[in-house]
Structures are given as C-alpha cells and as structure tokens.
Scaffold this active site. Structure first.
Site, mmCIF file in Angstrom:
data_model
loop_
_atom_site.group_PDB
_atom_site.id
_atom_site.type_symbol
_atom_site.label_atom_id
_atom_site.label_comp_id
_atom_site.label_asym_id
_atom_site.label_seq_id
_atom_site.Cartn_x
_atom_site.Cartn_y
_atom_site.Cartn_z
ATOM 1 N N ASP A 1 1.890 -12.618 4.210
ATOM 2 C CA ASP A 1 2.941 -13.621 4.454
ATOM 3 C C ASP A 1 2.545 -14.842 4.026
ATOM 4 O O ASP A 1 1.541 -15.352 4.186
ATOM 5 C CB ASP A 1 3.418 -13.415 5.861
ATOM 6 C CG ASP A 1 4.322 -12.328 6.145
ATOM 7 O OD1 ASP A 1 5.324 -11.914 5.455
ATOM 8 O OD2 ASP A 1 4.143 -11.655 7.166
ATOM 9 N N SER B 1 -0.899 5.637 -7.974
ATOM 10 C CA SER B 1 -1.516 7.140 -8.267
ATOM 11 C C SER B 1 -0.915 8.131 -7.695
ATOM 12 O O SER B 1 0.303 8.092 -7.155
ATOM 13 C CB SER B 1 -2.903 6.673 -6.775
ATOM 14 O OG SER B 1 -3.498 5.579 -6.949
ATOM 15 N N GLU C 1 6.769 -12.228 -3.035
ATOM 16 C CA GLU C 1 7.361 -13.399 -2.398
ATOM 17 C C GLU C 1 7.535 -14.475 -3.431
ATOM 18 O O GLU C 1 8.554 -15.451 -3.347
ATOM 19 C CB GLU C 1 6.662 -13.818 -1.125
ATOM 20 C CG GLU C 1 6.627 -12.816 -0.072
ATOM 21 C CD GLU C 1 5.900 -13.425 1.281
ATOM 22 O OE1 GLU C 1 6.183 -14.693 1.739
ATOM 23 O OE2 GLU C 1 5.394 -12.562 2.059
ATOM 24 N N ASP D 1 3.740 -4.169 3.489
ATOM 25 C CA ASP D 1 3.849 -5.780 3.299
ATOM 26 C C ASP D 1 2.904 -6.229 4.371
ATOM 27 O O ASP D 1 3.018 -6.272 5.608
ATOM 28 C CB ASP D 1 5.323 -6.259 3.584
ATOM 29 C CG ASP D 1 5.283 -7.723 3.433
ATOM 30 O OD1 ASP D 1 4.149 -8.423 3.099
ATOM 31 O OD2 ASP D 1 6.427 -8.284 3.481
#
EC number: 3.5.1.11
Length: 787
Positions: A344, A269, A190, A341
């Site tokens: 925020d 990974s 972000e 996600d």
C-alpha cells in the site's frame, strides 16, 4: 605495388597476432573458470564425505553420508562452482551495490534498491528462522565460501576486475526479497491507477485495469471453500497526486524494469495437480512451469540433494539453500504466483514523524554518492529518491519488509514433508511472495494451499494510494486456516495459472482486487485436461504444458476479421488470418501478424496516459466489444480514428508496415520464428556488443500472449524475454519417471560444457529425466568432498 604488398602483409600479421591473442585470452578464461568435477578435494567444515556426481547434463546428484548439513554444504559448493558470478550479481542487486562494479549507469538501480531496503529486510529475517534452518543456512554458506576458495573465477569477475567477497548467511535470504518484489504487490498498479483517475476519472479504472470476468474460472469454487453468502465490496477514495510525484514514483518502476524486475503479462506461471481418479496409473500427476524473466545464466539450477533424512530433487536458485520446486521421495509440490495485494502507498501528512538514514553508494571510477533515505511508520518514503522532496511524501508498506519473515523455514520444511499435514505445517511459516502451492504424494493424496501474509483492510480495498492519517491501517493478516486451500478435491483436479483464486463471497480482500492475470491460460488448461476425463498420462500432461493455441485469438477473431483493410498489405495479411486455427508455431506466418497487431492494439490508451502505457488483451477485448472510449485518439482525428473500427484499421496498417520494413514486402515470408526468438540475455553484458555474442543465447520459440506455453513477444523486438523458466512433470506412481528441464544449462560460464545444452530441449518441448536412479544419468563425473 611492392609497398602495398608489404603493407598488406603487415596488416595480415597484425590480424593474425590479434587472433592469436584473442584465442589465448579465451583459452585462459576457460582454464581459469572451469570448475573441478572429478577426483577428491579436502574442504573445511564438513563432518563426513560427500559425493557429487554430475550427470550428462551437468546436474549434480549429491550424496552425504553423515548429515543433511553436509548435503546442504555440497549444494552451496556446486552453486559457487557453476554460478558464482550470478550469485554475486544477485547479492549486489539486493544490497544496492551495482554501481560499485558497473559504474554510474547503475546508480538509479542502487538508489531504488537502497530506498526500498531489500537487504535490510533480509537482515531482519535471519534471526526469525528456526535453529534447524539456521544450521542449514550456515552449512550452505560454508559450502559457498569453500567453492569461492577454489580460485576458479567466473569470466565476469575477470572482465570487471574484481573477486567475490565471502558469502554470508544474510546473502542466502536476500534474493528471496527480490523474488517477493518480482512476484508480489501492486504498488505499480496503484501508481497507474492514480494516473488513470487523474486523466480519465474513476470510471477509467475498469477500462485500463479491467476486473476479472464474472464467468471466468477461479482456482477454488464456492463449494470447495464452503461459501454461502456474499462479501461486501469495498473501494478506495480517489487519490490525486501531482505529476512530479507520479514521475518520482515512476522512477522506481523504471529502475526495477532495468533490472528485469517489472511485472509484465508474460510473467506468471502454470501449475496443476491431477488426482488418481483421472490418471492411467491411479496415482496423481503434478505439473509446474513458473514464468519469469529469461536470462543468461538461467535463474534455476537443477539438483538432487540427499543426506540421511533429506531426499529432494528439483529446481534450486543459486544463493538459496534447498529445493524450491520439486519433490522428495514421498511428496511433490509446484508453485505459481497468487499476487494478492500486499503493498500500500500512503500519502503522509506534513506532521508525520520521519526517521532518516544515510546510505553511501560507491561508484566505480567516481566519488561516493550519499543517499538520504527517509521512513515513516508505514515504511520507506519512495517519492523523493534521488531527486529531493518533490511534493507529497508517499510511503510504501509491504509485507516483505516487515520483520519476522520465516519463508525460508517453509521451503526447507517442504523438502522434508512426508504427508499433507507436514506440508501444511511447513506452509504456516510462509510469508512472501504468496504462492499457489499444489501438492501430491505417493499415497494418492492431492491438495492446494495459498499461504502468505495477506493484509486485512476494513472499509477500503488498497487499489489506490490513501492518506497516512490513521484511517487506512491494516488490521492484521488473513488467518492461515482461512487462507484458500483444499485437499483431495472431489473432481480430482486443481488448476492454477495466476487466475483469480476465490469467487465472490470469500470474506477477505481477495475476491475483488484487480491483480489477477487474464483467465485464458487457466481456461485452456482446464479445457484440455477435461477433454480426457480418465486415463491421463505424463505424455498427455506434456502436451498440455506445451500447448500454443491462443484463446486470445478466439476472442478477438470476429473483431479483427471484420476490419476494413487500409491498403493491399493489410488486405493480404487479413486473408492469411482468415483460415488460422490460432496455433502459434514458429514455422507459421499467422502468429507473426496476429501478435504484431495485438501489440499495436495494446497501445490504445497511450494518447490518454503516455507512451509507456500498455493495456492487456482483456482490456482490448472489452473496448472492441463496447466500442469503448480508448479506441478514440485525438492525435489521429484527421485520419478518422473516432471509434474501434478506425482503431482496428489503423493498428493493422501500423503492424504490417512495421513487419514489411523488417521482413520484406511479402507477408507469406513473415515466418514467426524469424522474429519470435527467445532472448536469454546476460544481466550485465547482454547489451554490450563486444561481449553479447559470448554471453547471450537465442532460439526460435513457439507460443505467444497468454498461450499455456506462454511466450509474449516483446513490444519493441517481438522476442520472447519472459516465459516458462523451468518445467516439471512429476509422476507419483513412479517418481523416477518424472521429468524436468531448464531454459539454458547448468553452467554459468560461456565456456562451460553445460552452458546451454538444455535450451534446444526446452525450445523443442523435450525434458530430462528427473531421476535419482544412476541408470538414468548417462555419462557421469564424480567429485568426492572430504573433511
């Protein structure tokens, strides 16, 4: 001359005296830090006897007769014996108490850690755990403190002049919060995205943070998910923040980077599970290799922990109770990072209600530092740490900071799982960081689940900071039953490599985020496993896990080889690359040239976004295919860098000039292993010249950017600082034929017998037996713990 002779003899005696003193100090440090590994010790808090048998590699095989809590007590005890300073350092990181022992240089890290509130989040998680988990945590804590009480202090404690405080139950949860940061979230994206929009406009997002390719593999297919329609695409309005605010936010990323907690392309990974229809034995094979920062001591600690009910073996993390990755006597599991996600950034309005708290940071040799931390309803304000208010107040909301985290319940539940339903039931408790769990059992069943709290956003996608005025709130989390999962897939194969989990049409905000890793590792693993559709063995899986063929080279090759060389050195380098098959081996020259060139190409956005910006391989490919704007560099217009042809020519020249300055003028001598060595460096002393030789460990390594055996070169040194931190391959037809290996060794002390005895095996692609059978342990030492 006689005077000079006397002076010379005097200097010789001084040198000998210094040498004797150094040797005496080394002997003293070794004696005072070497733990007891045989005989009998009486310890408080046990309910019955426990044997700890260390095999020839120092792996403890714990056998508790009376209770599983005793087995967990013994795990805490051996963790404290072998990794006490690592545990204390990790605890201090979570608490934001590094400056207390390292001095003022660690203040930026402490400010970051206190502001985000990692330890406070751990404190809120402890009451949420089930009572059985609380009992295991208490037993583990008691074992750690019994280990501390043995008085064998790690050398780091002696050097820094302090001793560890007693361990607490919260300490056993706190490290998981740091792992959640290391493996989850997109606050850094972000921040970068805001910077990109400000400099390049919204179209620049796709250039710098390219979306996942439409034809690339997803972990689950539309058929496996039962998808029929298309989910609506969402976006976020562009958020413009002042440069001062962006710099303040960047300070957090810089502090995290100093702690090795940055998200870089080399982290990630691989894991996969192969159904019995594809194997020679008719039973599943499960493989996993988590890619994390490599350090000394290594992150993982191998252990075999058994009580009356508990029968688990695999990789533990010192400071956490239980097996994190591994198997029990019926079920095997592996993990890779999903990275949805879950963070925020909110730009709080001026009238937002804030609370404040004062954090006191103790600094070694200096006065205490007072830090005021402010929080909104969304979370901590992270835009003014250490600098006072610098403009818009930016708050962080993150699933790992929410109360009620029961992730430890989930991991302890996996240790006891007997079947798929037990496995799924345990994962219902999982919160963060979201992981791709692959599953296999001795009955032949295989499966996959991606658990964790993933926020639901309505009308926005969370890719950029948003106003904190109530219009962009989470409306809940994706229901557990709707999270991506499958059992006994029809094709007998699940492959995960941090690639996109779900295709378009998945009804929640997973399909269209930018956080996925590039698809190269997933493509290569699938390619290799499907070359032999039947009869796969553990040896086949080893070859896949250790594969070093670069699909990045395959994609970039036509563009790179079409470059017009600028000078004889560039021409000779290009000629060496023309016949290369893309296999990045330490004994070859070609990967040195290719990786050095790729590192230069990844700087193509720095003139627009600053010298710290590096784009990934997919962004480079997209620019070369489209002759994109990022290839242009106003700083080099006079030299003709107006397009990607000019960028290719200039970047190759920079790369070969750097290599020549370092390795000499003959490209034929630029062997990869000369520059590409694993750097397992100490977290505190790795950069201290007087001590680095004692604590750091290095070896030439194969692999490169986005190879399956991932070994991304560091942009500055070309060393490997991230990669497969642990490898396991589990054979469900005969569990004791399973294998595993770590990057260094079991001991955390540089004087320990097992400080680095796994490194040569790891670098050579060899393994230890992941066996609970005494015949596979070699020479052993047994310590009996008695109440």
């Amino acid at each position: 001359m006689r005077v000079l002779g006397r002076v010379g003899r005097g200097l010789l005696w001084v040198a000998l005296l210094v040498l004797v003193l150094v040797l005496a100090a080394v002997v003293w440090l070794k004696v005072t830090s070497t733990p007891r590994v045989s005989g009998t010790v009486t310890l408080p808090g046990l309910s019955g006897p426990v044997t700890v048998t260390r095999d020839q590699w120092g792996v403890p095989h714990i056998r508790a007769q009376t209770s599983d809590e005793d087995a967990m007590y013994a795990l805490g005890f051996v963790h404290a014996q072998d990794r006490a300073w690592q545990m204390d350092f990790q605890r201090r990181v979570s608490q934001g108490r590094l400056a207390e022992v390292l001095g003022a240089a660690a203040l930026p890290q402490d400010r970051f850690l206190r502001t985000w509130g990692f330890y406070r989040a751990a404190e809120s998680a402890l009451p949420a755990l089930s009572e059985p988990s609380r009992r295991m945590v208490r037993a583990y804590t008691a074992g750690v403190n019994a280990g501390f009480a043995q008085g064998k202090l790690a050398p780091e404690f002696r050097i820094l002049g302090y001793a560890p405080e007693p361990w607490t139950d919260v300490d056993s949860i706190a490290w998981s919060k740091l792992m959640a940061y290391d493996l989850g979230g997109n606050a850094d994206d972000e921040i970068l995205g805001t910077h990109v929009v400000k400099r390049l406009g919204e179209p620049g997002l796709n250039e710098v943070l390219p979306p996942y390719p439409q034809n690339a593999p997803t972990i689950l297919s539309r058929e496996e998910l039962g998808l029929t329609g298309q989910a609506p695409r969402q976006g976020s309005e562009a958020a413009i923040l002042p440069d001062a605010t962006l710099r303040a936010l960047q300070a957090h990323l810089d502090a995290a980077r100093a702690l090795g907690m940055e998200r870089v392309p080399g982290k990630g990974s691989n894991d996969w599970v192969i159904g019995g229809s594809r194997t020679a034995s008719g039973k599943p094979i499960l493989a996993d290799d988590p890619h994390l920062a490599l350090s000394s001591p290594m992150l993982w600690y191998l252990a075999d922990v058994q009580g009356p009910r508990l029968k688990a073996i695999g990789a533990t993390i010192p400071g956490l109770p239980g097996i994190v990755i591994g198997r029990n006597d019926r079920v095997a599991w592996g993990v890779t990072n999903v990275n949805p996600d879950v963070q925020d950034l909110y730009i709080e309005p001026e009238n937002a209600k804030l609370t404040e708290r004062t954090e006191i940071i103790k600094v070694k040799g200096q006065p205490d530092v007072r830090l005021t931390v402010r929080e909104s309803a969304h979370g901590p304000i992270i835009s003014d740490v250490g600098a006072g208010e610098v403009g818009p107040r930016v708050a962080l909301k993150w699933t790992a900071l929410q109360p009620g985290d029961t992730t430890l319940d989930a991991f302890l539940g996996l240790n006891y799982a007997r079947n798929w339903q037990d496995f799924v039931t345990a994962l219902e408790k999982y919160v963060a960081p979201s992981q791709n769990f692959v599953y296999a059992d001795v009955d032949g069943k295989t499966g996959y689940y991606a658990p964790g709290r993933v926020p639901i956003r309505q009308g926005w996608d969370g890719s950029l900071p948003v106003p904190g005025d109530g219009r962009h709130e989470w409306t809940g989390y994706i229901p557990f039953a709707r999270l991506p999962h499958t059992s006994n897939p029809a094709d007998g194969l699940v492959v995960t490599a941090n690639n996109k989990v779900v295709p378009e049409g998945y009804p929640y905000n997973l399909a269209n985020i930018r956080n996925w890793s590039e698809p190269y590792r997933a493509e290569r693993i699938t390619e290799l496993l499907t070359q032999k559709p039947r009869g796969l063995t553990v040896d086949d899986v080893k070859r896949v896990q250790l594969d070093t063929v670069s699909l990045v080279w395959r994609d970039l090759k036509p563009f790179l080889l079409a470059t017009q060389p600028d000078g004889d050195l560039s021409r000779r380098a290009l000629e060496l690359l023309r016949g290369w098959d893309g296999n990045e081996r330490a004994g070859s020259v070609e990967p040195t040239i290719f990786e050095a060139w790729l590192l230069e190409l990844q700087t193509m956005a720095q003139d627009e976004l600053g010298d710290e910006t590096r784009v990934n391989s997919l962004a480079v490919l997209n620019q070369l295919r489209a002759n994109g704007e990022l290839c242009r560099d106003e700083r080099d217009e006079a030299a003709g860098r107006q397009d990607c042809a000019g960028e290719l020519q200039a970047s190759l020249k920079r790369a070969v000039d750097r290599l020549a300055a370092r390795l000499g003028p003959d490209p034929g001598g630029w062997t990869y292993g000369k520059v590409h060595t694993v750097a397992s460096n100490h977290r505190a002393f790795g950069g201290v010249k007087a001590l680095a030789w004692l604590f750091n460990h290095s070896a030439p390594t194969n692999g490169g950017t986005n190879t399956v055996n991932v070994a991304r070169p560091d942009p500055d040194t070309m060393q490997q600082t991230t990669g497969p931190s642990y490898r396991q391959i589990i054979d469900l037809s005969d569990l004791n034929r399973s294998v595993y290996v770590g990057t260094l060794g079991q001991s955390g002390s540089p004087f320990g017998n097992h400080v680095s005895d796994q490194q040569k095996l790891w670098a050579a692609g060899e393994y230890l037996p992941m066996s609970t059978d005494t015949k596979d342990w070699g020479k052993t030492n047994t310590l009996t713990l008695r109440p």
